[in-house]
Design a protein around this motif. Sequence first.
Motif, PDB file in Angstrom:
ATOM      1  N   THR A  71      -3.159  12.217   3.283  1.00 35.48           N
ATOM      2  CA  THR A  71      -4.051  11.289   2.593  1.00 35.48           C
ATOM      3  C   THR A  71      -3.329   9.988   2.227  1.00 35.48           C
ATOM      4  O   THR A  71      -3.940   8.915   2.260  1.00 35.48           O
ATOM      5  N   ASP A  72      -2.045  10.064   1.914  1.00 34.19           N
ATOM      6  CA  ASP A  72      -1.284   8.840   1.668  1.00 34.19           C
ATOM      7  C   ASP A  72      -1.200   7.986   2.925  1.00 34.19           C
ATOM      8  O   ASP A  72      -1.385   6.766   2.876  1.00 34.19           O
ATOM      9  N   SER A 118       0.592   4.937  -7.800  1.00 29.18           N
ATOM     10  CA  SER A 118       0.376   3.814  -8.700  1.00 29.18           C
ATOM     11  C   SER A 118      -0.978   3.173  -8.418  1.00 29.18           C
ATOM     12  O   SER A 118      -1.149   2.458  -7.430  1.00 29.18           O
ATOM     13  N   THR A 119      -1.923   3.437  -9.285  1.00 25.62           N
ATOM     14  CA  THR A 119      -3.273   2.910  -9.108  1.00 25.62           C
ATOM     15  C   THR A 119      -3.277   1.386  -9.079  1.00 25.62           C
ATOM     16  O   THR A 119      -3.974   0.778  -8.254  1.00 25.62           O
ATOM     17  N   SER A 120      -2.500   0.763  -9.944  1.00 21.82           N
ATOM     18  CA  SER A 120      -2.493  -0.701  -9.995  1.00 21.82           C
ATOM     19  C   SER A 120      -1.958  -1.302  -8.698  1.00 21.82           C
ATOM     20  O   SER A 120      -2.470  -2.327  -8.232  1.00 21.82           O
ATOM     21  N   THR A 121      -0.973  -0.686  -8.082  1.00 26.68           N
ATOM     22  CA  THR A 121      -0.431  -1.203  -6.822  1.00 26.68           C
ATOM     23  C   THR A 121      -1.421  -0.993  -5.686  1.00 26.68           C
ATOM     24  O   THR A 121      -1.568  -1.859  -4.818  1.00 26.68           O
ATOM     25  N   ALA A 162       0.833  -1.209   0.000  1.00 29.23           N
ATOM     26  CA  ALA A 162       0.000   0.000   0.000  1.00 29.23           C
ATOM     27  C   ALA A 162       0.864   1.255   0.000  1.00 29.23           C
ATOM     28  O   ALA A 162       0.562   2.232  -0.693  1.00 29.23           O
ATOM     29  N   GLY A 163       1.952   1.241   0.764  1.00 33.18           N
ATOM     30  CA  GLY A 163       2.842   2.396   0.826  1.00 33.18           C
ATOM     31  C   GLY A 163       3.479   2.698  -0.520  1.00 33.18           C
ATOM     32  O   GLY A 163       3.532   3.851  -0.947  1.00 33.18           O
ATOM     33  N   VAL A 164       3.934   1.657  -1.200  1.00 31.60           N
ATOM     34  CA  VAL A 164       4.522   1.844  -2.525  1.00 31.60           C
ATOM     35  C   VAL A 164       3.479   2.403  -3.481  1.00 31.60           C
ATOM     36  O   VAL A 164       3.758   3.292  -4.288  1.00 31.60           O
TER      37      VAL A 164
END
Length: 113
Positions: free
Chosen positions: A81-82, A13-16, A5-7
Amino acid sequence: MAVVAGVGFVGDSTSTILLAAVLSLPASMIAVPGYYLAYGLLALVPGANPSGSSGSASCTAAGECNSSATGGLPHWFVVTTDVVGVLALTCAALVNVLALRILTDRRRGAGRV
């Protein structure tokens, strides 16, 4: 889960992020809308959402272009938000583990009767 999730959130990165959400199903079905609710509430804080953004661009005859923009999101808003997103998906994964442990303990207890 926190690393995935952090990456995803730090790298935008939406896909991650979606991978982290899928890996933390079914609890992520509550965590993801909760994240967007928190995002919306944070956007209401004065100064979180710039009233307007502007930009400019110029190109030379050789075809080289330069552009600049102002009025992006404040750094504190992006970081907050991250962090909320990473915490939401990490907590969802923990809820899944706890729910699985409770279910397995109940099944073991039912077999001992």
